[in-house]
Design an enzyme around this catalytic site. Sequence first.
Site, PDB file in Angstrom:
ATOM      1  CG  ASP A  69      -2.198  -0.790   0.978  1.00  0.00           C
ATOM      2  OD1 ASP A  69      -2.258  -1.328  -0.227  1.00  0.00           O
ATOM      3  OD2 ASP A  69      -2.711  -1.245   2.009  1.00  0.00           O
ATOM      4  CE  LYS A  85      -8.053   0.656  -2.551  1.00  0.00           C
ATOM      5  NZ  LYS A  85      -7.141  -0.368  -2.294  1.00  0.00           N
ATOM      6  CG  MET A 141      -6.448   7.420   6.073  1.00  0.00           C
ATOM      7  SD  MET A 141      -6.901   5.965   5.392  1.00  0.00           S
ATOM      8  CE  MET A 141      -8.295   5.213   6.680  1.00  0.00           C
TER       9      MET A 141
END
Length: 258
Positions: A36, A58, A172
């Site tokens: 990731d 992502k 996030m």
Amino acid sequence: MANGVVYLVGAGPGAPDLLTLRALRIIETADVLVYDRLVSEPILALAPTGIPRLDVGKQPKCHPVPQDEINQLLVRLAARYARVVRLKGGDPLLFGRGGEEAAHLTQAGIACEIVPGVTAAQGAAAASGIPLTQRGCASSLRFLTGHGRNDSDLDFDWPGLADPRTTLVVYMGLANIAFISEQLLAQGRCPSTPVAAINNATMASQRRLIARLDNIVEMAQAARFEGPVLFIIGEVAGLSLGSVSTQIENVRTVRHAI
């Protein structure tokens, strides 16, 4: 050829010496690595030289490799390699979609092993000297994702999150911190509630900002953070129980505003 094993490995909050020993052993013996965006370069460097390394990371509102494709990729790789390492930041089962991947692998008849990691909340709090709970100050703790599935609106128990004795950790959350703070204030959370914004936690580039709930948006924008940012909201964010080596330059000015 029998299918291989897929290891869902937590890479921790960033610093390589916060990996578990088990995670380190598995990374060092990987045949292929699927990682990731938030996995740090020093951790990626621990994998064997020359093995295939597939970046499926992502970013907010930018998913180059959709989750369904990642699930299918892991199945295909398990048909070719004995040890497939799926490396995720933090812990694979905490906002890491590890549960979805494990379920897909199980349905496909692929052996899957989950290796836990230090989650970002623990790493960021420890690196900043902030206790997530504190007797007489914070008796409960809630972890929140800062963005919804497919970038949908956040739908939380806002009245419950306004409890002043609850520490909130937002993963996030930089893109939606304005919405989050507005909802908490609307439900009666005190405007002077301390908020810590921790950027690149546990890394040499870590920066920390401590502000108030009613000015965290302005201060976070002014900080121009680069990289992941985790927010700790609650009275504990105003405490600092250990030395913090790297802080944002204006941290003292912001502290004074609390």
